[in-house]
Design a protein around this motif. Sequence first.
Motif, PDB file in Angstrom:
ATOM      1  N   GLY A   9       0.804  -1.218   0.000  1.00 32.62           N
ATOM      2  CA  GLY A   9       0.000   0.000   0.000  1.00 32.62           C
ATOM      3  C   GLY A   9       0.831   1.259   0.000  1.00 32.62           C
ATOM      4  O   GLY A   9       0.441   2.275  -0.577  1.00 32.62           O
ATOM      5  N   GLU A  10       2.012   1.219   0.650  1.00 33.58           N
ATOM      6  CA  GLU A  10       2.878   2.394   0.687  1.00 33.58           C
ATOM      7  C   GLU A  10       3.347   2.766  -0.711  1.00 33.58           C
ATOM      8  O   GLU A  10       3.554   3.930  -1.034  1.00 33.58           O
ATOM      9  CB  GLU A  10       4.095   2.123   1.585  1.00 33.58           C
ATOM     10  N   VAL A  11       3.540   1.745  -1.543  1.00 33.97           N
ATOM     11  CA  VAL A  11       3.943   1.990  -2.930  1.00 33.97           C
ATOM     12  C   VAL A  11       2.740   2.436  -3.761  1.00 33.97           C
ATOM     13  O   VAL A  11       2.841   3.326  -4.600  1.00 33.97           O
ATOM     14  CB  VAL A  11       4.567   0.715  -3.538  1.00 33.97           C
ATOM     15  N   SER A  12       1.587   1.830  -3.487  1.00 33.05           N
ATOM     16  CA  SER A  12       0.396   2.122  -4.287  1.00 33.05           C
ATOM     17  C   SER A  12      -0.048   3.578  -4.151  1.00 33.05           C
ATOM     18  O   SER A  12      -0.520   4.183  -5.109  1.00 33.05           O
ATOM     19  CB  SER A  12      -0.758   1.192  -3.893  1.00 33.05           C
ATOM     20  N   ARG A  13       0.125   4.151  -2.953  1.00 33.15           N
ATOM     21  CA  ARG A  13      -0.320   5.548  -2.797  1.00 33.15           C
ATOM     22  C   ARG A  13       0.557   6.497  -3.613  1.00 33.15           C
ATOM     23  O   ARG A  13       0.090   7.521  -4.085  1.00 33.15           O
ATOM     24  CB  ARG A  13      -0.360   5.959  -1.329  1.00 33.15           C
ATOM     25  N   CYS A  14       1.824   6.137  -3.793  1.00 34.29           N
ATOM     26  CA  CYS A  14       2.691   6.937  -4.663  1.00 34.29           C
ATOM     27  C   CYS A  14       2.225   6.834  -6.113  1.00 34.29           C
ATOM     28  O   CYS A  14       2.270   7.809  -6.857  1.00 34.29           O
ATOM     29  CB  CYS A  14       4.138   6.459  -4.549  1.00 34.29           C
ATOM     30  N   GLY A  15       1.777   5.649  -6.490  1.00 31.18           N
ATOM     31  CA  GLY A  15       1.253   5.451  -7.833  1.00 31.18           C
ATOM     32  C   GLY A  15      -0.006   6.266  -8.082  1.00 31.18           C
ATOM     33  O   GLY A  15      -0.229   6.760  -9.193  1.00 31.18           O
ATOM     34  N   VAL A  16      -0.832   6.425  -7.039  1.00 31.45           N
ATOM     35  CA  VAL A  16      -2.066   7.203  -7.162  1.00 31.45           C
ATOM     36  C   VAL A  16      -1.749   8.657  -7.503  1.00 31.45           C
ATOM     37  O   VAL A  16      -2.334   9.244  -8.425  1.00 31.45           O
ATOM     38  CB  VAL A  16      -2.893   7.133  -5.861  1.00 31.45           C
ATOM     39  N   LEU A  17      -0.809   9.256  -6.766  1.00 34.17           N
ATOM     40  CA  LEU A  17      -0.459  10.661  -7.027  1.00 34.17           C
ATOM     41  C   LEU A  17       0.274  10.816  -8.351  1.00 34.17           C
ATOM     42  O   LEU A  17       0.161  11.852  -9.016  1.00 34.17           O
ATOM     43  CB  LEU A  17       0.401  11.219  -5.889  1.00 34.17           C
ATOM     44  N   SER A  18       1.027   9.797  -8.738  1.00 35.74           N
ATOM     45  CA  SER A  18       1.694   9.840 -10.035  1.00 35.74           C
ATOM     46  C   SER A  18       0.670   9.848 -11.166  1.00 35.74           C
ATOM     47  O   SER A  18       0.816  10.562 -12.161  1.00 35.74           O
ATOM     48  CB  SER A  18       2.626   8.635 -10.180  1.00 35.74           C
ATOM     49  N   LYS A  19      -0.401   9.097 -10.982  1.00 32.22           N
ATOM     50  CA  LYS A  19      -1.430   8.983 -12.011  1.00 32.22           C
ATOM     51  C   LYS A  19      -2.312  10.228 -12.089  1.00 32.22           C
ATOM     52  O   LYS A  19      -2.591  10.732 -13.181  1.00 32.22           O
ATOM     53  CB  LYS A  19      -2.298   7.745 -11.735  1.00 32.22           C
ATOM     54  N   TYR A  20      -2.752  10.712 -10.927  1.00 29.78           N
ATOM     55  CA  TYR A  20      -3.746  11.783 -10.913  1.00 29.78           C
ATOM     56  C   TYR A  20      -3.168  13.191 -10.761  1.00 29.78           C
ATOM     57  O   TYR A  20      -3.837  14.168 -11.101  1.00 29.78           O
ATOM     58  CB  TYR A  20      -4.770  11.544  -9.803  1.00 29.78           C
ATOM     59  N   ASP A  21      -1.948  13.307 -10.214  1.00 30.20           N
ATOM     60  CA  ASP A  21      -1.407  14.640  -9.944  1.00 30.20           C
ATOM     61  C   ASP A  21      -0.021  14.854 -10.547  1.00 30.20           C
ATOM     62  O   ASP A  21       0.618  15.869 -10.249  1.00 30.20           O
ATOM     63  CB  ASP A  21      -1.352  14.879  -8.432  1.00 30.20           C
ATOM     64  N   ASN A  22       0.449  13.924 -11.343  1.00 31.95           N
ATOM     65  CA  ASN A  22       1.763  14.021 -12.001  1.00 31.95           C
ATOM     66  C   ASN A  22       2.906  14.242 -11.011  1.00 31.95           C
ATOM     67  O   ASN A  22       3.863  14.976 -11.296  1.00 31.95           O
ATOM     68  CB  ASN A  22       1.760  15.158 -13.033  1.00 31.95           C
ATOM     69  N   VAL A  23       2.802  13.618  -9.840  1.00 34.18           N
ATOM     70  CA  VAL A  23       3.865  13.695  -8.835  1.00 34.18           C
ATOM     71  C   VAL A  23       4.865  12.575  -9.107  1.00 34.18           C
ATOM     72  O   VAL A  23       4.476  11.423  -9.333  1.00 34.18           O
ATOM     73  CB  VAL A  23       3.284  13.548  -7.413  1.00 34.18           C
ATOM     74  N   SER A  24       6.149  12.910  -9.086  1.00 34.70           N
ATOM     75  CA  SER A  24       7.191  11.916  -9.324  1.00 34.70           C
ATOM     76  C   SER A  24       7.039  10.734  -8.373  1.00 34.70           C
ATOM     77  O   SER A  24       7.021  10.908  -7.145  1.00 34.70           O
ATOM     78  CB  SER A  24       8.573  12.544  -9.129  1.00 34.70           C
ATOM     79  N   PHE A  25       6.932   9.539  -8.942  1.00 36.65           N
ATOM     80  CA  PHE A  25       6.753   8.341  -8.123  1.00 36.65           C
ATOM     81  C   PHE A  25       7.932   8.152  -7.166  1.00 36.65           C
ATOM     82  O   PHE A  25       7.754   7.891  -5.974  1.00 36.65           O
ATOM     83  CB  PHE A  25       6.609   7.109  -9.021  1.00 36.65           C
TER      84      PHE A  25
END
Length: 328
Positions: free
Chosen positions: A99-115
Amino acid sequence: MNKLLKKTLKIVLPILLGSFILYWVYRDFDFSRAKEVLLHGTNWWWMLFSLLFGVMSHVFRGWRWKQTLEPLDAHPKTSDCVDAIFVSYATNLILPRVGEVSRCGVLSKYDNVSFAKSLGTVVTERLVDTLCILLITGLTFLVQMPVFLRFFEETGTKIPSLVHLFSSPWFYVSLFSVIGVLILMYYLLRMLSFFEKVKGIALNVWEGVMSLRNVKNVPLFVLYTVMIWICYFYHFYLTFYCFEFTAHLSFLAGLVMFVGGTFAVIVPTPNGAGPWHFAVITMMMLYGVNATDAGVFALIVHGIQTLLVIVLGIYGWLHLSLVNRKRG
């Protein structure tokens, strides 16, 4: 085929480990008592009040995460940060610690935050949380040292005879829990070594880790951290008032069981299922609650708190999709 097998094992092994420990803990349990308490002996107002703290712990974590991302010139939507936390905890039910990795993926997908950078901030968060729980544990141990010593003795951790050690069922529960943690550490190290092989990833992760130095409002960061742990504690402690047989337990008793349960969920099982029950039941019995009632408490409370994680995960996923669809 090997990749499929590895993915399957990552899902199946934590479930098997948790199931084995749950079976061992509840192998002679009277489940009719749990049904009776659930239907007629539970104060649902106290339960709902405790769940409010569970929700707010995630919300404060989302707000704090947004703070650590800002020094990286990342400005995700606040609701996206909170929703990502909801989703991450639900993901952990299927794949512990993923889950700690998945939340980074969420922001990468929706907010263009560097994974990679956001992953670094997650590492920083976990270091801060580790320091917090060590501080809480140290203070609790000093205040309630006799209880911890009795817990070690009764779980086979401190006994004079090796024969007694190997004949204790709790020893095997502890052994399998330790093995589970070691396996988790192995996979985490492999994951880290993979990142180090990818050009630029390790550097970005490190930048994320160091983001804490440049957090603009440090007092607010500290406040969020304190509130996260207060909410965690009251999410657990208020459930004592849901049942007649635990309503008399003190604040300090709650703190002891909270610490024990917090360390138990390190074991990679879905939401700590099994190890958490073992720790809470054993410690609750030290405070005079009989084994059956302690088992009922752990079963109901863990079940309802896990249900909350599932509901919040579904909400977070739907809200992310809906809000970002409108934004697009």
